[in-house]
Scaffold this motif. Structure first.
Motif: not given
Lengths: 201, 153
Positions: A63, A95, A98-99, A172, A197
């Motif tokens: 993430n 997006a 994934d945050v 990530r 991301v």
């Protein structure tokens, strides 16, 4: 001095400058926040989430993670930051999945898991509250190279907490990549997060 | 005749200034509070204090039935630290000035809330000024999603 010589004197630095400029255009533009080279801040610290599950910052790998410090008895600036981060995260569209946004309590003594859960989820159900062991607050802060200081009220009945204001953004790979301040223009931070991301899992 | 004119002018002047003195010199605008999360025992309130007079004033105390205590606080971000301080000596309100209590800056801290602050509700807040005396205004509770609630310095 000959004309020939002076032409060379101009042409050589000019060539060098052109070469430098083409080299400079290769790397990506700088981030809006301050970029740091993949630091392992907070690694090894045992934190617990508001369901009392153990969490480490390095477990957020995969993430893009936005981490900042706060406490539930902070009525003004912590809610302001949480609200601004919610709006920022919402602006990311797909997006945003994934945050992750993480608030680490600097007041684990009063911020019980229940209190912290209610507080962060009130702003966004996806937000994560983490606590350190009350006995390890110092160690946790040291690992994050951060500061929190208790400031007693004038009558000694209560206290507030001064704490590091920085927002940490982990990429990530779960490495610290960006430092931001909470009053940063959130559209600029959103642009940075999109880039992180896009770096891929 | 001329003397009488001057003295009546003087009397009128005194009357005017005394009227100005008697009128409340301070106005409160845009009183609002933030809704609280379940279990949250402190809240934040914001308001604009307008002093339209040529005399400075001082906000001494704030109280409300919504909280056991209302404190005047200042939040600041300095040298990488987020700090919050209680303003104990009262808040000075300069002449002909607007003093804004807003997010990320000076604000009212509602300590030990009587009940959670719910969006749409309102409650009275009493401000006590050194010169202008007591003024009461209604604070409206705003959702934590509203724009005015996120305005940052």
């Amino acid at each position: 001095m000959s004309k020939h010589f002076s032409l060379r004197a101009i042409a050589l630095p000019l060539l060098a400058a052109v070469a430098l400029m083409s080299a400079c255009s290769a790397p990506p533009p700088p981030f809006n926040a301050t970029e740091v080279p993949g630091l392992k801040y907070g690694y090894g610290v045992e934190l617990t989430d508001t369901d009392d599950k153990p969490r480490r910052i390095e477990d957020f790998r995969g993430n893009v993670t936005v981490v900042f410090f706060g406490f539930t008895r902070c009525p003004d600036v912590c809610p302001t930051t949480l609200m601004r981060l919610r709006q920022m995260r919402a602006s990311l569209g797909a997006a945003a999945t994934d945050v992750k946004v993480v608030l680490i309590s600097v007041d684990p003594e009063r911020d019980t898991a229940d209190a912290l859960r209610a507080y962060v989820k009130h702003f966004d159900p996806s937000f994560i509250g983490l606590r350190s062991d009350t006995k390890n607050l110092e160690g946790m802060l040291r690992a994050f190279h951060s500061v929190a200081v208790r400031v007693p009220a004038a009558d000694g009945s209560d206290y507030t907490i001064d704490h590091s204001s920085s927002i940490f953004v982990y990429d990530r790979k779960a490495e610290l990549r960006l430092l931001a301040e909470p009053n940063m223009d959130m559209t600029l931070l959103a642009a940075d997060l999109r880039r992180l991301v896009a770096e891929g899992k | 005749m001329r003397n009488a004119f001057v003295s009546s002018l003087f009397a009128a002047f005194c009357l005017l200034t005394s009227v100005a003195d008697a009128a409340p010199g301070i106005a409160l605008e845009g009183g609002r509070a933030r809704e609280t999360a379940p279990g949250q025992t402190v809240g934040a309130g914001y308001v604009t204090i307008i002093n339209a007079t040529a005399t400075p004033d001082r906000l001494l105390r704030v109280a409300s039935p919504a909280a056991a205590e209302v404190q005047i606080h200042d939040t600041s971000m300095q040298n990488g630290m987020m700090q919050m301080r209680l303003i104990t000596a009262g808040l000075s309100i300069p002449a002909n000035a607007r003093v804004e209590l807003k997010p990320g800056s000076m604000h009212l801290m509602l300590v030990r809330l009587a009940k959670p602050l719910v969006t749409g509700n309102s409650f009275p807040v009493t401000f006590e000024f050194e010169r202008s005396g007591r003024l009461v205004t209604q604070f409206t509770v705003e959702s934590t999603g509203s724009a005015s609630a996120t305005e940052h310095r």
